[in-house]
Design an enzyme around this catalytic site. Structure first.
Site, PDB file in Angstrom:
ATOM      1  CE  LYS A 183      -4.398  -1.526  -0.191  1.00 52.68           C
ATOM      2  NZ  LYS A 183      -5.322  -1.677   0.960  1.00 52.68           N
ATOM      3  NE  ARG A 218      -7.423  -8.606  -2.090  1.00 51.12           N
ATOM      4  CZ  ARG A 218      -7.110  -7.520  -3.006  1.00 51.12           C
ATOM      5  NH1 ARG A 218      -6.183  -6.789  -2.611  1.00 51.12           N
ATOM      6  NH2 ARG A 218      -7.398  -7.667  -4.228  1.00 51.12           N
TER       7      ARG A 218
END
Length: 239
Positions: A183, A218
């Site tokens: 991210k 994830r």
């Protein structure tokens, strides 16, 4: 959209230790261009049908459209991963219940709401609404996963506050899924541009998540994260 290449990648992830394969064909990144229901179904269903015949891994369909979710479940998907927590599409909860699917309910909100109020309290209230919607349609408690939605309607500071306060979300009593891998919050902290260079930072979030009680992660780099999770589990949850 190259099915052969996608299938090869799927098999590589399963061999590396993935137990769920998340399949989607519409970007959810900020500023993404939405695609139609028909285009989404045309892209994703043939691939799910092919994958279903070649793996025992669970398959989640990453979509916020009930028509796409229904088509994917008919094609063999097991889980609906909705980045709007069954709140944007009023029929999504009914589809999940109708097909007896599991679901991942993610917290999301408009970007302009980022940085307003207590982010954990906002997530808690949102989850209560999402859970009530799917339970009203017959979805069992043990088929519900919650995702705090790092990077979705969150400021940089809020993303890290969520990481620090994960135990508060675990206390809600549902399995928590964390998607921190690669991210931008990691890129900004470590001053990295190349997504593939964010592995070390991603592994740190995996370790912290497991220590906090998170049950699902994830990720992009499956083997490395699986090994990190295995070591953390051995240290913290060994029986």
């Amino acid at each position: 959209v190259d099915l052969a290449q996608a299938l090869q990648h799927c098999h590589q992830m399963v061999q590396a230790g993935a137990t769920i394969i998340d399949i989607g064909c519409e970007s959810t990144r900020p500023g993404h261009v939405p695609i139609s229901v028909a285009e989404e179904i045309a892209r994703v269903v043939p691939f799910i049908e092919q994958v279903r015949g070649e793996t025992r891994a669970l398959i989640s369909i990453d979509t916020s459209k009930n028509e796409v979710a229904a088509a994917a479940l008919l094609a063999g998907a097991d889980i609906v991963n909705d980045v709007w927590g069954a709140q944007r599409d009023p029929q999504m909860a009914a589809v999940i219940g109708q097909y007896g699917a599991a679901c991942i309910l993610m917290h999301n909100r408009p970007a302009e709401e980022a940085g307003v109020g207590d982010v954990i309290e906002a997530i808690r209230v949102y989850f209560e609404k999402s859970i009530a919607r799917v339970r009203a349609e017959g979805v069992r408690d043990d088929a519900i996963l919650l995702d705090p939605g790092l990077g979705f309607g969150k400021s940089y500071a809020e993303n890290w506050e969520i990481m620090r306060r994960l135990p508060e979300l675990v206390e809600l009593g549902y399995p928590l899924l964390l998607g921190a891998s690669r991210k931008s919050m990691i890129a900004k902290l470590l001053e990295l541009q190349d997504p593939k260079a964010r592995l070390s930072g991603s592994l740190a979030t995996t370790a912290l998540a497991i220590q906090a009680g998170v049950d699902f992660i994830r990720v992009h780099d499956v083997r490395e994260n699986r090994e990190c999770a295995q070591v953390m589990d051995h240290c913290l949850r060994y029986e």
